[in-house]
Motif scaffolding. Structure first.
Motif, short mmCIF file in Angstrom:
data_model
loop_
_atom_site.label_atom_id
_atom_site.label_comp_id
_atom_site.label_asym_id
_atom_site.label_seq_id
_atom_site.Cartn_x
_atom_site.Cartn_y
_atom_site.Cartn_z
N ALA A 87 22.41 -77.50 -82.29
CA ALA A 87 22.24 -76.04 -82.33
C ALA A 87 23.60 -75.38 -82.49
N PRO A 138 8.91 -83.71 -76.78
CA PRO A 138 10.38 -83.78 -76.77
C PRO A 138 10.91 -83.67 -75.35
N GLU A 139 12.11 -84.19 -75.18
CA GLU A 139 12.71 -84.17 -73.86
C GLU A 139 13.21 -82.76 -73.55
N GLU A 140 13.18 -82.42 -72.30
CA GLU A 140 13.66 -81.09 -71.92
C GLU A 140 15.18 -81.06 -71.97
N ILE A 141 15.70 -79.82 -72.09
CA ILE A 141 17.16 -79.69 -72.11
C ILE A 141 17.62 -79.31 -70.73
N ASP A 142 18.43 -80.15 -70.16
CA ASP A 142 18.82 -79.97 -68.77
C ASP A 142 20.34 -79.93 -68.73
N VAL A 143 20.91 -78.75 -68.50
CA VAL A 143 22.37 -78.65 -68.54
C VAL A 143 23.00 -79.19 -67.26
N VAL A 191 19.06 -71.92 -78.02
CA VAL A 191 18.41 -72.23 -79.29
C VAL A 191 17.73 -73.61 -79.21
N ALA A 192 18.48 -74.54 -78.65
CA ALA A 192 17.92 -75.90 -78.55
C ALA A 192 16.67 -75.89 -77.68
N ARG A 193 16.72 -75.12 -76.60
CA ARG A 193 15.55 -75.05 -75.73
C ARG A 193 14.36 -74.46 -76.46
N ASN A 207 31.45 -76.75 -72.67
CA ASN A 207 30.90 -77.71 -71.73
C ASN A 207 30.52 -77.02 -70.44
N PHE A 208 29.75 -77.72 -69.65
CA PHE A 208 29.27 -77.15 -68.39
C PHE A 208 29.84 -77.93 -67.23
N ALA A 232 23.79 -72.09 -77.88
CA ALA A 232 23.28 -73.34 -78.47
C ALA A 232 22.21 -73.95 -77.57
N ARG A 268 32.03 -81.44 -66.88
CA ARG A 268 33.42 -81.49 -66.41
C ARG A 268 33.52 -82.35 -65.17
N ARG A 306 5.27 -85.86 -68.65
CA ARG A 306 5.52 -85.53 -70.05
C ARG A 306 5.12 -86.74 -70.88
N ARG A 325 29.23 -83.15 -74.89
CA ARG A 325 30.01 -82.10 -74.21
C ARG A 325 31.14 -82.70 -73.38
N GLN A 336 32.12 -70.67 -74.37
CA GLN A 336 31.03 -70.78 -73.39
C GLN A 336 29.79 -70.06 -73.89
N PRO A 371 20.34 -82.12 -79.07
CA PRO A 371 19.86 -80.85 -79.63
C PRO A 371 20.85 -79.71 -79.42
N VAL A 372 21.63 -79.74 -78.33
CA VAL A 372 22.57 -78.66 -78.08
C VAL A 372 23.73 -78.75 -79.08
N THR A 387 13.01 -76.98 -78.60
CA THR A 387 12.28 -77.97 -77.82
C THR A 387 10.93 -77.42 -77.43
#
Ligand SMILES: C[S@@+](CC[C@H](N)C(=O)[O-])C[C@H]1O[C@@H](n2cnc3c(N)ncnc32)[C@H](O)[C@@H]1O
Lengths: 268, 746
Positions: free
Chosen positions: A112, A8-13, B139-141, A31-32, B136, A36, A3, A20, B130, A108-109, B144
């Motif tokens: 959003a 932009p950076e990827e969103i990785d949950v 949307v953020a993805r 939160n995920f 969210a 936790r 990359r 969170r 959740q 970003p999360v 991105t």
């Protein structure tokens, strides 16, 4: 191919996020499991953490009420996190009836989520920006449309600056914000510190290294350096629960266990 | 409302409720963040406690109120896992204690309903939050991705629009992607490129280092490099590209791609080549020029090691009678002739032979690897044959001849400059032996000797046929640049070779003794001309300075001869000056000195020519009958121009002038070429000057014309102002060597 740095950076949950994890500490459900898990490990090592986070959020509530009492009705909350409970606009609007708030976060999360939550509220706005790039915050059209920098504004950097390393010169960045603030404006700042519980600090920092926002704890003197240029409001730099408690007569046991510095400064 | 309902419980008293709420608050505090101040929290719980107490004490009890209480706890953000537990335990314990065991069943039912209400509300809240956070994330993805697409689109546009060629290859050298600029540069389509490998972009001219760098890059030893190299276009044409090749590594740092950026610098290259071409070519004939020739010749020597067996040859030629054509038919015809000659020469030259025009009508053909003189002789024959047919120029037929000096030697036996000197002499030999022929340099024979011998043989006849004439170069006073005298300079109008300068024939003339009759004749001519000037201009007439060779001084009759000559012509003796070289003066023999004494006694002045170039002891000057010293031109070179200024030269000249003056001699400087030099010499005290600044050597008639005009000669300026003393002293090599430039060869 890699990359490129401008993408932009990827969103990785699967990767914990400071926003969170913080939500989880406050009893939030935004939160995920990765968040936790990380919180659970932190608490196992440092059981007071949830109380510290709650104390931080409570400081924010008291500080916003104090500012509202000074007549400040517009707020710039930088590093606002996931709007969970006790958000700035709720506190301010409860106190004043009307207030305008701009939430700023780099996550970003979180952004959003805030947008979804506040979509119908014309008195609030959400900006995705980096604190260390003041013009991206101050000159954003959303910021410009809601905040009148010729009048006093409350700028909040609560539990934010420990995510900004010295290499990014947080003191200089804060000075840039200060220049944009009209006299009578206030800065609200809280900051994680190792002063009260040095035994936990290293472990804690190590955990945050996995997030996108590693941690830099700062001493009281360092915090004083950050807010240089502001006139500190009573009681100055104190531990979180000590800043203008709701019930000054209530006894506070070991306030230093709530390792976090709290301070409010005024722009004269 | 007179009769209270039988089962109506007493209203719970406020204090009991307060205590219960405080207790409750204590239990749940800190289990999660509740955005309330302590008193607000207590207020909230007091309300809930009121509901609970009322519900269990009602008749019949209303345990379903528990569900509402559970819901309101969650709504207030009592979401911590232990909130419910602590609440249930507290109520189950405190309510019977406060209101008696009869409430126990109701309490059980109520806490059950509370737990159910709490759980249901928390479940809904959990699901809501959740869902909200997952939305969210989505949307953020999306954001991105959009940003990624936008940046990718920008990247694509950059890649597409870039004026510079960009190409991506894998580590096997396969070309994966190229941008349009690259396809335009090469004339390959993107598809054709993908069938190519990087290795196929090699060009035979590539330096081996280029591909070594490439290997190192592939091995990951190098992150990038830049080179300028040639590439073949699809149509076979060659482009010159400035290439930057970079290694792209993956996250673990392993080499994964190679990225090429290529700028087409062919245009710039062509311009450079054009400039180089101009620097190395003669614009008239388009042949290589002297610079190019010299460079190539020197390279031949530079490239050959000490054990090299390489041989090199040149044919050095010059056109016979070119000057006459130029003078009689004009430069235009002369130029056409040079162009035609160049064309014919070019046609004669083969592989490995460079034709150059090295001067006016001089050409040279360089054979870089000659392997024997035969090839050179063959070439010389071809050249002569090629020049034989008459040239049709400007509507007329003109014949042109050439003489060629051929030199062919092993590189280790000579040097570039020696080779050219040999060529020069050999050419001269060829000319002397008769035009339209070549001569081959023979190292075992002294070519110069041959040339001289040839001339020597011709000299007696030349004197008999009166093939010599005399020119006069003015000597001026440095104070006002007015003519004081003239130096008589002899020239040989050779029937075949044209005008020859004294440098070529005085030596042989001295050796053969021809100098004596020749000198006599020059002396006579000079005296006659001087007498004519004297007749016309009287005391303003110049003296005439005549060179006398040592050999003449030895002639017993010299003094008498001069006396008779002066008598015969009527030239006052003080209008005659005799110039001798230092060498002539420093012989130990008595005869020359006696002759000088005799001449001086008559009133003839004696000058020492080329003063300062001999090795002699200066003290001879005191003893000798000398009136004038003439400083060699080489001393003045350092005074000529600002940029050539040489402090040491200046000091030497100053010293010589002072020395001359101490001996009451007149000091004349030769080789004066610039006004600055003249001014400087005057400042140093020099009396007279001679050189191109004032006038070249002129026929007698021109001297008279000049005298009639009576104007000062040469620009008369003040010495240039303050010169930073010592600024350049010693910083530059002296230029004592080098050709004399006193104008007498003109
Ligand atoms: C612990 S939360 C604080 C939330 C809220 N201010 C409070 O104290 O209750 C810190 C937040 O700062 C955000 N953050 C970290 N670095 C940031 C930066 N450079 N610019 C803006 N936000 C940042 C994180 O994404 C996170 O949401």
């Amino acid at each position: 191919m890699q990359r490129p740095s401008w993408a932009p950076e990827e969103i990785d949950v699967d990767r914990p996020s400071a926003a969170r994890v913080y939500d989880y500490y406050l009893g939030g459900l935004h939160n995920f499991s990765a968040d936790r898990d990380m919180a659970a490990r932190a608490v196992a090592d440092w059981p007071e953490l949830p109380r510290i986070m709650q104390a931080n959020r409570a400081f924010l509530r008291r500080a916003v009420r104090h500012l509202a009492a000074q007549g400040i009705d517009q707020f710039l909350d930088i590093g606002s996190g996931i709007p969970t409970v006790g958000n700035v606009h709720e506190i301010a609007q409860a106190a004043l009836g009307e207030a305008r708030v701009v939430y700023v976060d780099i996550d970003p999360v979180a952004v959003a989520h805030a947008r979804a939550l506040l979509a119908d509220d014309p008195t609030t706005g959400v900006v995705e920006a980096d604190f260390t790039d003041p013009s991206s915050v101050l000159d954003d059209p959303v910021t410009r449309s809601l905040i009148d920098f010729s009048r006093p504004v409350g700028v909040l950097v609560v539990a934010l600056l420990h995510f900004v390393g010295d290499d990014r010169r947080p003191g200089e960045v804060l000075a840039r914000y200060r220049e944009a603030m009209a006299p009578g404006s206030h800065l609200v700042l809280s900051h994680a510190s190792a002063d009260g519980a040095p035994e936990h600090a290293d472990e804690h920092r190590a955990l945050y290294r996995r997030t996108a926002t590693p941690m830099t704890m700062r001493s009281r003197d360092e915090v004083a350096g950050l807010v240089a240029g502001f006139t500190l409001v009573e009681p100055g730099i104190v531990y979180l629960p000590q800043w203008r408690p709701d019930d000054p007569s209530a006894p506070l046991e070991n306030p230093e266990r709530f390792t976090g510095h709290a301070v409010v400064g005024r722009r004269d | 409302m007179t009769e209270p309902p039988a089962a109506a419980p007493a209203a719970p008293d406020r204090d009991t409720l307060d205590a219960l709420a405080a207790h409750w608050a204590e239990e749940v505090e800190g289990t999660s963040y509740v955005p309330m101040a302590a008193d607000e929290l207590q207020e909230h719980l007091l309300e809930l406690a009121g509901l609970v107490v009322e519900a269990v004490r009602a008749e019949p009890p209303r345990p379903e109120v528990g569900a509402e209480v559970g819901r309101r706890l969650v709504a207030a953000h009592f979401t911590g896992p232990s909130t419910l537990e602590r609440t249930v335990v507290l109520l189950a314990d405190r309510l019977p204690a406060l209101y008696g065991p009869e409430v126990i069943p109701a309490v059980h039912a109520l806490t059950g309903a509370l737990a159910a209400g709490y759980a249901a509300t928390l479940r809904d809240r959990t699901l809501d939050e959740q869902e909200a956070i997952r939305r969210a994330v989505l949307v953020a993805r999306q954001h991105t991705e959009q940003a990624l697409h936008a940046s990718e689109a920008r990247f694509r546009a950059m890649f597409h629009e870039a004026a510079i060629g960009i190409g991506l290859g894998d580590m096997e050298g396969r070309i994966l992607e190229v941008n349009p600029a690259m396809t335009r540069m090469f004339g390959h389509t993107a598809d054709e490129f993908s069938a190519l490998t990087v290795g196929e972009l090699a060009h035979p001219d590539d330096a081996p280092a280029v591909w070594r760098l490439y290997e190192r890059l592939l091995r990951g030893e190098l992150d990038n490099f830049r080179v300028e190299k040639r590439f073949f276009r699809r149509d076979g044409e060659v482009i010159v590209g400035h290439l930057t090749l970079s290694l792209v590594r993956d996250e673990e740092g392993r080499p994964s791609y190679q990225l090429a950026m290529l700028e087409d610098v062919s245009e710039r290259h062509r311009l450079q080549q054009h400039l180089t071409y101009q620097a190395y070519h003669d614009p008239l004939t388009t042949l290589a020029n002297r610079a190019r020739f010299t460079e190539r010749l020197e390279k031949v020597f530079a490239d050959a090691g000490p054990h090299s067996t390489r041989r090199v040859g040149v044919c050095y030629l010059d056109l016979d009678g070119f000057k006459t054509i130029n003078d009689s038919l004009g430069h235009h015809v002369g130029d056409l002739m040079l162009q035609e000659v160049a064309r014919r020469l070019g046609a004669c030259a083969g592989e490995g032979e460079l034709v150059a025009r090295t001067g006016g009508d001089e050409f040279v053909v360089l054979v870089e690897d000659s392997q024997g003189v035969d090839r050179l002789v063959g070439l010389a024959d071809r050249v002569l044959a090629a020049l034989a047919p008459p040239l049709r120029l400007a509507g007329q037929e003109l014949a042109v001849g050439a003489s060629i000096g051929v030199v062919e030697q092993a590189v280790t036996d000579t040097t570039a400059s020696e080779l050219m000197r040999a060529a020069d002499i050999t050419l001269y030999t060829a000319k002397a032996e008769g035009r339209g022929r070549w001569a081959v340099h023979d190292p075992s024979r002294d070519e110069a000797e041959t040339a001289r011998f040839t001339l020597s043989a011709a000299l007696p006849m030349a004197v008999a046929h009166d093939e010599f004439f005399v020119l006069y170069q003015p000597l001026v006073s440095l104070s006002d640049h007015r003519v004081r005298g003239v130096e008589a300079l002899v020239r040989w109008q050779h029937p075949r070779l044209g005008v020859l300068s004294p440098a070529l024939f005085i030596g042989p003339a001295e050796e053969t003794g021809v100098i004596v009759p020749l000198g006599r004749s020059v002396l006579e001519t000079a005296c006659r001309d001087a007498r004519d000037w004297h007749a016309e201009f009287g005391s303003a007439a110049p003296f005439v300075s005549v060179n006398v060779a040592p050999r003449q001084l030895h002639e017993p009759g010299l003094v008498a001869e001069v006396a008779a000559l002066l008598d015969r012509t009527g030239l006052p003796p003080d209008r005659l000056q005799v110039e001798l070289t230092e060498r002539a003066l420093t012989t130990d023999e008595g005869a020359p000195l006696k002759a000088l004494d005799g001449l001086r006694a008559m009133g003839v002045r004696i000058a020492v020519d080329d003063f300062g170039t001999g090795y002699s002891n200066l003290s001879y000057l005191r003893k000798l009958p000398v009136d004038v010293i003439k400083l060699d031109g080489s001393f003045g070179e350092g005074l000529r121009e600002e940029e050539l200024y040489d402090e040491v030269d200046e000091r030497i000249v100053g010293t010589l002038v002072d020395l001359g003056h101490a001996l009451e001699l007149t000091v004349t400087a030769e080789g004066v070429e610039t006004a600055a030099q003249a001014a400087r010499l005057r400042e140093l005290g020099c009396d007279e000057g001679q050189g191109w600044l004032f006038a070249p050597a002129l026929p007698a008639g021109d001297v008279a014309t000049m005298l009639r005009r009576g104007e000062p000669l040469g620009e008369l300026t003040a010495a240039s102002p303050s010169r930073p003393a010592g600024l350049r002293a010693g910083s530059r090599p002296r230029r004592r060597a080098g050709p004399r430039r006193d104008g007498r060869g003109a």
